[in-house]
Design a protein around this motif. Structure first.
Motif, PDB file in Angstrom:
ATOM      1  N   ARG A 173       0.814  -1.216   0.000  1.00  0.00           N
ATOM      2  CA  ARG A 173       0.000   0.000   0.000  1.00  0.00           C
ATOM      3  C   ARG A 173       0.856   1.278   0.000  1.00  0.00           C
ATOM      4  O   ARG A 173       0.423   2.309  -0.496  1.00  0.00           O
ATOM      5  CB  ARG A 173      -0.918   0.016   1.239  1.00  0.00           C
ATOM      6  CG  ARG A 173      -2.029  -0.998   1.220  1.00  0.00           C
ATOM      7  CD  ARG A 173      -2.968  -0.797   0.044  1.00  0.00           C
ATOM      8  NE  ARG A 173      -3.532   0.559   0.031  1.00  0.00           N
ATOM      9  CZ  ARG A 173      -4.158   1.087  -1.019  1.00  0.00           C
ATOM     10  NH1 ARG A 173      -4.256   0.391  -2.144  1.00  0.00           N
ATOM     11  NH2 ARG A 173      -4.649   2.305  -0.943  1.00  0.00           N
ATOM     12  N   SER A 174       2.053   1.174   0.540  1.00  0.00           N
ATOM     13  CA  SER A 174       2.917   2.360   0.587  1.00  0.00           C
ATOM     14  C   SER A 174       3.438   2.743  -0.788  1.00  0.00           C
ATOM     15  O   SER A 174       3.976   3.844  -0.964  1.00  0.00           O
ATOM     16  CB  SER A 174       4.109   2.100   1.525  1.00  0.00           C
ATOM     17  OG  SER A 174       3.669   1.912   2.844  1.00  0.00           O
ATOM     18  N   PHE A 175       3.264   1.865  -1.788  1.00  0.00           N
ATOM     19  CA  PHE A 175       3.809   2.141  -3.117  1.00  0.00           C
ATOM     20  C   PHE A 175       2.721   2.520  -4.119  1.00  0.00           C
ATOM     21  O   PHE A 175       3.009   2.687  -5.306  1.00  0.00           O
ATOM     22  CB  PHE A 175       4.574   0.914  -3.625  1.00  0.00           C
ATOM     23  CG  PHE A 175       5.854   0.660  -2.871  1.00  0.00           C
ATOM     24  CD1 PHE A 175       7.057   1.136  -3.342  1.00  0.00           C
ATOM     25  CD2 PHE A 175       5.837  -0.035  -1.667  1.00  0.00           C
ATOM     26  CE1 PHE A 175       8.230   0.921  -2.648  1.00  0.00           C
ATOM     27  CE2 PHE A 175       7.003  -0.261  -0.965  1.00  0.00           C
ATOM     28  CZ  PHE A 175       8.209   0.225  -1.451  1.00  0.00           C
ATOM     29  N   VAL A 176       1.503   2.672  -3.647  1.00  0.00           N
ATOM     30  CA  VAL A 176       0.417   3.009  -4.585  1.00  0.00           C
ATOM     31  C   VAL A 176      -0.308   4.275  -4.153  1.00  0.00           C
ATOM     32  O   VAL A 176      -1.472   4.492  -4.515  1.00  0.00           O
ATOM     33  CB  VAL A 176      -0.584   1.835  -4.719  1.00  0.00           C
ATOM     34  CG1 VAL A 176       0.104   0.641  -5.349  1.00  0.00           C
ATOM     35  CG2 VAL A 176      -1.182   1.452  -3.368  1.00  0.00           C
ATOM     36  N   THR A 177       0.364   5.124  -3.367  1.00  0.00           N
ATOM     37  CA  THR A 177      -0.222   6.413  -3.025  1.00  0.00           C
ATOM     38  C   THR A 177      -0.301   7.267  -4.296  1.00  0.00           C
ATOM     39  O   THR A 177       0.474   7.058  -5.244  1.00  0.00           O
ATOM     40  CB  THR A 177       0.623   7.140  -1.971  1.00  0.00           C
ATOM     41  OG1 THR A 177       1.947   7.325  -2.478  1.00  0.00           O
ATOM     42  CG2 THR A 177       0.691   6.321  -0.689  1.00  0.00           C
ATOM     43  N   PRO A 178      -1.225   8.237  -4.344  1.00  0.00           N
ATOM     44  CA  PRO A 178      -1.386   9.042  -5.570  1.00  0.00           C
ATOM     45  C   PRO A 178      -0.093   9.725  -6.025  1.00  0.00           C
ATOM     46  O   PRO A 178       0.108   9.920  -7.228  1.00  0.00           O
ATOM     47  CB  PRO A 178      -2.440  10.073  -5.154  1.00  0.00           C
ATOM     48  CG  PRO A 178      -3.217   9.415  -4.070  1.00  0.00           C
ATOM     49  CD  PRO A 178      -2.232   8.586  -3.317  1.00  0.00           C
ATOM     50  N   GLU A 179       0.779  10.105  -5.057  1.00  0.00           N
ATOM     51  CA  GLU A 179       2.009  10.803  -5.427  1.00  0.00           C
ATOM     52  C   GLU A 179       3.046   9.889  -6.061  1.00  0.00           C
ATOM     53  O   GLU A 179       3.973  10.348  -6.735  1.00  0.00           O
ATOM     54  CB  GLU A 179       2.655  11.451  -4.199  1.00  0.00           C
ATOM     55  CG  GLU A 179       1.709  12.257  -3.337  1.00  0.00           C
ATOM     56  CD  GLU A 179       1.092  11.419  -2.221  1.00  0.00           C
ATOM     57  OE1 GLU A 179       1.581  11.479  -1.069  1.00  0.00           O
ATOM     58  OE2 GLU A 179       0.133  10.695  -2.528  1.00  0.00           O
TER      59      GLU A 179
END
Length: 1023
Positions: free
Chosen positions: A824-830
């Protein structure tokens, strides 16, 4: 090269037996088989003066028949003075030797007549008178130069020359008596001053004397003289008061290098294998270009020199220890002497000319010796118990009357003006009369010498190596040129080449000799273990200074010192961090830390380095690096932190398949380290983006590579670190997003740089092969200049490819690990869009139509393994396959995404190489299909929306904005995720470069509602 000189050490007992043997031989010429039972015979056989012509053959001086001298108690004085002063009696200035021999004969007579002396009072009185007068005139020879020397050599210290030219040990008993006589007469100061001035002049090479460790007989005798003189309390007390102890007058005539030649301690302090001439003598035979270096012979020489150096250092320590202990005045003088030397040698850390024969600074030999001697004095208060660590003043630099000159020193985390203001305030509070204690003076002086002393030596070695490498390349070029012109008929050009080759060869031999000498010194385990012990002890003390309560190590330190939650923008805010830096540590000179780091970083390269197997003391150093990295406010210099993480990475490397890195047990079991190391590494990974130098873009890669090595090892082998990473991502998502963003930035650049340069290598090699193939048939020959230019470009591309591919492989390994555990930490909008684009681009590069351009000979030399890289890229796809946002981002990448690329990857990884399982292949194919389906859906939605007004589009990404915000200074409308992604790397407005923080952007609700209304309207029309 003479190996025997390095084994000529004898203990005091052996020296004493040699002296006795020599004096017995002298006595045997005149007294064997004789019964001495009269005053006249005692005088005769002591002074070697006789009226018997028969004794002339035995070396006696024969008095003339009409001479007035009578051999009686009353005439002894006249006999000696006449014998010494009348021309022709004692030739070649051998007066001192004559007196010594007479004294020795008198002592042997005492031994032989021990029982008779109890009855023969006149004989005893005669021997006492002889002793007194002989010793007295021996003293006079050092006090009255005209009496000591021949008329034409009145300025030459003949007594000293006689001592050093002969077996100096035979003079010790006589000199001992002279010292006692000078004390009784009250002439100690004048005698000691004249004696050591003469000694220094003799061993300073002014009189043609060679004084280095190859001359073991001479230097051992000289050290014995120092030890003997200082064994007298009366001499030790006045030793530092002699004018030439400090040598101001001498120094005023030349450079700082004069001090080690003409001050009293100077000559003995440079006794070391590092001394320039000693290095040349020992190693030049190994260093010749034509010589075959036998490692066994080199090892024998090194071991011999190391043993010899260790003994010398122990004796020098004893000499300095005597001066330290005799009085507070003497102790302060010696500290001041050492301080004056190091204060004048700051250029040793920045000297452009590394040639020891040309530099005007103090030699490596002297500076390294003083460093090791001082370290020996710190051992009692830096032992593993740290019972005396509180004796070191943490506010040392606030005191007045410091020995050290800090006027031009960079501070740890403050500017010079701020530091001076702090010191001034503190001095006014403490008063002007407070002086530091010896322990504090010694400790901080040792830290200074570690940086400028041994630190200067290792810097010279670091500079020496690339110079030597360039020389070797130039030598080979000249050799090739000489071979090419072997048939040249021009003898002048041949001779020029021969001279140039010889000159380069001589220079190479000199630089190689230094290299061997440096290697010998730094591989001396006895010395380096003591140095690293000091490094560990100093590390503990510096943590104590950083600790707000200054109770460490007796009370555990809690980190971080300031809260982590200071806002994403403040993570690398230098002003914020400086304002919160610990006092007084922030005002310390930077070399305090730099010396420890530089030394440990350098010495770790050696196979027998004490860093690798230094037991529990290594904990102290690892704790220190952890504290520095965990608390970014402590030190501002990112380059020092970069060396720290490289050191930690060395400690995490597996020694072999089953043996973990030598620091791994500390990473796991040390409480302070295990609680803070992971967060420290993540912090620095983010902060190192800005190093403050013009090369900061490239500086960060080496540090991040080292961090990646550590993270991979601790994450895979120590379970607590995996849990810590999960909690960090969960509890501080903003920080972790910035960490991932910078990982992604690096990986994107490095992969692109590496693959681009591999393509360049491929093309240049093809061109060179074509040139060679067509060289005989080409109508237009290729110029040599063009070929040289291609070769230069090839070397550059190979170097860049090797560096980039190696660094990217380690970053890619982290992406594999982390995306599998915390997707989940790699699919943030940024993040997600840039990550998808990077993966798609590299997948196309590896299996697409142009993948053949990456084929190079011996790809391993470039750290390039295309199959493993392809597997890593595909693993990340699979790790994130369940994340809808990632699937959408992959599909949205119109530049590189193609479903057939996933099919090609499955063919290579599964069928051709067998690197992955069938399950892996199935999941990868399913992901490609899902992304293709998503792409088709979005294309249909775009058709439905038709032409979108420009005001609804993100100005950077050209996509419809979801959460539009207005930037406060440029007033541009942009999607929140876009500006947030930008601020992860650059804290400015992208349209006018003014400073910008995320909390300053203004939500544009009206525009968001318009966009939502537009989309809703378009979709209703298409239903």
């Amino acid at each position: 090269m003479i190996f025997d000189n390095h084994h000529l050490y004898t203990d005091r007992a052996q020296n004493h037996l040699q002296i006795c043997h020599l004096t017995d031989l002298l006595y045997s010429k005149s007294t064997d088989n004789m019964v001495l039972n009269s005053v006249s015979s005692v005088i005769e056989d002591t002074l070697f003066i006789s009226r018997d012509p028969a004794k002339e053959a035995q070396g006696y001086y024969i008095l003339s028949p009409d001479a007035d001298e009578a051999l009686t108690l009353e005439t002894i004085d006249d006999l000696i003075i006449n014998h010494l002063s009348e021309s022709g009696r004692i030739k070649d200035g051998k007066k001192f030797k004559y007196l010594m021999e007479s004294y020795t004969r008198a002592q042997n007579i005492r031994k032989r007549l021990k029982r008779q002396l109890e009855k023969e009072t006149d004989v005893k009185l005669t021997l006492d008178k002889l002793d007194q007068l002989i010793v007295g005139y021996g003293l006079i020879l050092f006090l009255v130069s005209d009496f000591a020397c021949e008329d034409d050599r009145a300025s030459t210290p003949l007594p000293m020359i006689q001592i050093l030219d002969g077996n100096a040990d035979q003079y010790n008993q006589f000199l001992y008596a002279i010292i006692k006589q000078s004390i009784e007469e009250g002439s100690t100061f004048e005698f000691v001053e004249n004696f050591f001035n003469s000694l220094v002049l003799c061993v300073s090479n002014e009189l043609g004397t060679t004084f280095n460790i190859s001359q073991s007989k001479t230097y051992n005798s000289v050290l014995t003289l120092y030890e003997m003189f200082l064994s007298f309390k009366e001499v030790a007390e006045i030793f530092t008061q002699i004018e030439s102890f400090f040598g101001e007058e001498v120094y005023s005539k030349g450079s700082i290098a004069y001090w080690e030649k003409y001050t009293i301690l100077g000559p003995i302090l440079q006794l070391s294998p590092l001394e320039y001439h000693e290095t040349m003598d020992n190693y030049q035979s190994f260093a010749g270009q034509k010589a075959f270096v036998k490692q066994t012979d080199l090892k024998i020489l090194n071991e011999s020199l190391q043993n010899q150096h260790n003994i010398i250092l122990q004796r020098l320590f004893g000499i300095i220890d005597r001066l330290f202990r005799i009085s507070s005045k003497s102790r302060e003088d010696v500290l001041s002497y050492f301080a004056q030397i190091v204060n004048k040698n700051h250029l040793r850390r920045g000297e452009a000319d590394i040639d020891p024969a040309k530099t005007e600074l103090t030699s490596d030999a002297t500076m390294a010796n003083i460093t090791v001697i001082l370290i020996k004095f710190t051992q009692p208060f830096l032992d593993i118990s740290y019972k005396k660590i509180d004796k070191i003043d943490i506010n040392y630099f606030n005191n007045v009357n410091l020995f050290l000159d800090l006027s031009n020193e960079t501070r740890i985390n403050s500017d010079y003006k701020e530091a001076e203001q702090f010191y001034d305030q503190n001095k006014k509070q403490n008063g002007e009369d407070i002086k530091p204690n010896f322990i504090s003076d010694c400790f901080f002086l040792t830290l200074t010498y570690l940086h400028y002393g041994i630190g200067g030596v290792l810097l010279r070695d670091e500079k020496n190596s690339p110079i030597l490498k360039r020389m070797e390349a130039e030598y080979e070029r000249m050799r090739n040129l000489q071979q090419q012109r072997a048939t040249d008929a021009n003898p002048f050009m041949k001779n020029i080449l021969k001279i140039q080759l010889q000159k380069i060869e001589d220079e190479m031999a000199k630089f190689q000799s230094w290299k061997y000498s440096f290697q010998s010194f730094f591989s001396n385990r006895a010395i380096q273990s003591e140095v690293f012990d000091f490094v560990c002890g100093a590390s503990t003390f510096l943590i104590r200074v950083i600790d707000p309560s200054h109770q460490y190590p007796f009370k555990q330190l809690n980190l971080p010192l300031i809260p982590d939650q200071i806002g994403v923008e403040n993570v690398d805010n230098a002003d914020y961090l400086r304002a919160h830096a610990p006092v007084p540590f922030k005002y310390y000179p930077e070399f305090i830390v730099e010396g420890l780091i530089n030394y440990t970083f350098y010495i770790s390269r050696y196979t027998n380095s004490p860093v690798i197997d230094h037991g529990s003391r290594l904990n102290s150093f690892v704790e220190f690096t952890t504290v520095i990295l965990r608390c970014p406010e402590v030190i501002s210099n990112p380059h020092l932190k970069g060396k720290m993480v490289q050191l930690l990475s060395m400690g995490s490397y597996k020694l072999n398949e089953v043996t973990p890195g030598f620091m791994m047990s500390i990473f796991e079991n040390n409480e302070l380290v295990s609680k803070n190391l992971l967060y420290a590494l993540l912090d620095f990974y983010v902060i190192v983006e800005k190093t403050g130098s013009s090369s900061q873009f490239y500086d960060k890669f080496n540090s991040r590579y080292a961090i990646s090595i550590i993270l991979e090892e601790i994450y895979q082998t120590i379970p607590k670190y995996k849990q810590q990473l999960y909690l960090q991502a969960k509890n501080d998502p903003d920080f972790f997003t910035r960490f991932v963003a910078r990982m992604l930035n690096d990986l994107t650049f490095l992969l692109d740089e590496g693959l681009t340069n591999l393509t360049e290598v491929h093309k240049i090699n093809l061109e060179l092969e074509n040139i060679n193939r067509n060289s005989t048939t080409a109508t237009t020959p290729v110029t040599p200049e063009h070929i040289e230019d291609l070769k230069r470009k090839l070397i550059s591309a190979e170097k860049q490819a090797k560096s980039s591919c190696g660094l990217s492989a380690k970053s890619m390994a982290l992406f594999e690990l982390f995306t599998g555990d915390i997707p989940r930490s790699f699919v943030t909008p940024e993040i997600v869009g840039r990550l998808a684009g990077m993966l798609n681009y590299n997948l196309e590069s590896l299996v697409g139509p142009k993948c053949g351009e990456l084929k190079v000979k011996d790809p391993e030399q470039y750290s390039f393994n295309p199959k493993e890289l392809l597997k890593a890229v595909c693993t990340v796809y699979i790790n994130l396959a369940d994340q809808d946002d990632f699937v959408a981002a992959v599909a949205r990448d119109t530049r590189s995404f193609k479903e057939e690329l996933f099919k090609k990857a499955v063919f290579i990884l599964g069928r051709r190489t067998g690197l992955v399982s069938d399950q892996f292949c199935a999941r990868l194919l399913n992901f490609g299909k899902a992304a293709q389906t998503q792409k088709e859906q979005e294309e249909q939605e775009d058709i439905e929306l038709g032409d979108v007004p420009d005001e609804f589009l993100d100005p950077l990404m050209y996509t419809i904005m979801v959460d539009p915000v207005t930037l406060p200074t440029s007033h541009v409308n942009i999607d929140r995720s876009t500006i947030k992604a930008h601020l992860l790397s650059d804290s400015t407005d992208p349209f006018n470069r003014s400073p910008l923080k995320l909390d300053e952007v203004i939500p544009n609700d009206d525009l968001r509602e318009k966009i939502q209304a537009f989309i809703k309207e378009k979709r209703q029309k298409t239903k």
